[in-house]
Motif scaffolding. Structure first.
Motif, PDB file in Angstrom:
ATOM      1  N   SER A  39     -19.053  31.689  20.935  1.00  0.00           N
ATOM      2  CA  SER A  39     -20.155  30.897  21.475  1.00  0.00           C
ATOM      3  C   SER A  39     -20.979  30.283  20.345  1.00  0.00           C
ATOM      4  N   LEU A  56     -14.269  32.626  30.505  1.00  0.00           N
ATOM      5  CA  LEU A  56     -15.446  32.051  29.856  1.00  0.00           C
ATOM      6  C   LEU A  56     -16.601  32.992  30.154  1.00  0.00           C
ATOM      7  N   VAL A  77      -8.167  25.697  27.108  1.00  0.00           N
ATOM      8  CA  VAL A  77      -9.320  26.446  26.610  1.00  0.00           C
ATOM      9  C   VAL A  77     -10.020  25.608  25.549  1.00  0.00           C
ATOM     10  N   SER A  90     -20.815  29.901  25.371  1.00  0.00           N
ATOM     11  CA  SER A  90     -20.005  30.923  26.032  1.00  0.00           C
ATOM     12  C   SER A  90     -18.790  31.236  25.175  1.00  0.00           C
ATOM     13  N   SER A  92     -14.769  32.413  24.813  1.00  0.00           N
ATOM     14  CA  SER A  92     -13.491  32.329  25.522  1.00  0.00           C
ATOM     15  C   SER A  92     -12.681  33.553  25.123  1.00  0.00           C
TER      16      SER A  92
END
Length: 228
Positions: A39, A56, A77, A90, A92
């Motif tokens: 993030s 996420l 992604v 966020s 992944s």
């Protein structure tokens, strides 16, 4: 075998465009709990899953987390970061191990700027992903832990190639942003009803229709969006 054409975006590319684009793709393994994108950091790599699932996850200042989206072989992604300023608040994280094709952001930018089918597919997928994130945010605010648990298991199952889902109660509570005790009670209730089998971090859906009946309307909304 890591077949790039298992990814829906890559499989939809015309052959000539795919052949040119495939020179930039590199096969990789996706390991459970592996962080693909951090993030609030500029991205350098993007991933087209061919098998497996990526979450996420949004984190708050107090350390609490909530999942806001799931990406499988239907998408890419890093889509929102790529089409934005390269940064998203966020993580992944690999939720279901598998495989993917990774690509450097600069290489993808070259192909994207050609304005051909890849650009159209990414823009179309970005809208679906944005709708998913928005719907999940509303779901997390308005629906019960039981409904959200059922919705999440169904979404994970839709994107998984495995009959059994690997999921501890601690991880599930992290995904839903609720206390572990709440998740434990829900899992036990759903298992007592014969809807799932849950043992030592492994979940198998036994009655999908019943699980859909437990889930909120968000699941069907998200499913309809993903297939249009």
């Amino acid at each position: 075998m890591n077949n790039p054409r298992n990814n829906h975006i890559l499989s939809a590319l015309p052959q000539k465009e795919y052949q040119r684009f495939s020179d930039y793709l590199e096969p990789v393994q996706l390991s459970l709990n592996e962080i693909l994108l951090e993030s609030n950091r500029k991205i350098e790599l993007l991933y087209f899953p061919t098998q497996g699932v990526v979450s996420l996850i949004s984190a708050m200042g107090d350390g609490s987390t909530t999942e806001i989206g799931l990406i499988g072989k239907e998408g890419m992604v890093g889509t929102l970061q790529f089409l934005g300023d390269g940064i998203l608040n966020s993580q992944s994280v690999v939720q279901g191990e598998g495989t993917a094709m990774k690509i450097d952001t600069e290489a993808l930018q070259v192909e994207y700027d050609r304005g051909q089918m890849l650009q159209k597919l990414l823009l179309r997928y970005a809208l679906k992903l944005f709708n998913q994130v928005s719907q999940c945010a509303a779901c997390n605010n308005h629906h019960t832990v039981k409904q959200r648990t059922a919705r999440w298991l169904l979404m994970l199952d839709d994107r998984s190639d495995h009959e059994t889902l690997l999921m501890t109660q601690q991880l599930l509570s992290r995904m839903l942003g609720v206390r572990r005790t709440g998740v434990t009670e829900v899992a036990k209730e759903i298992q007592r009803r014969g809807i799932i089998d849950y043992h030592r971090g492994k979940i198998k859906i036994l009655d999908r229709d019943a699980l859909e009946a437990v889930a909120c309307e968000c699941y069907q909304v998200l499913k309809d969006w993903s297939t249009t």
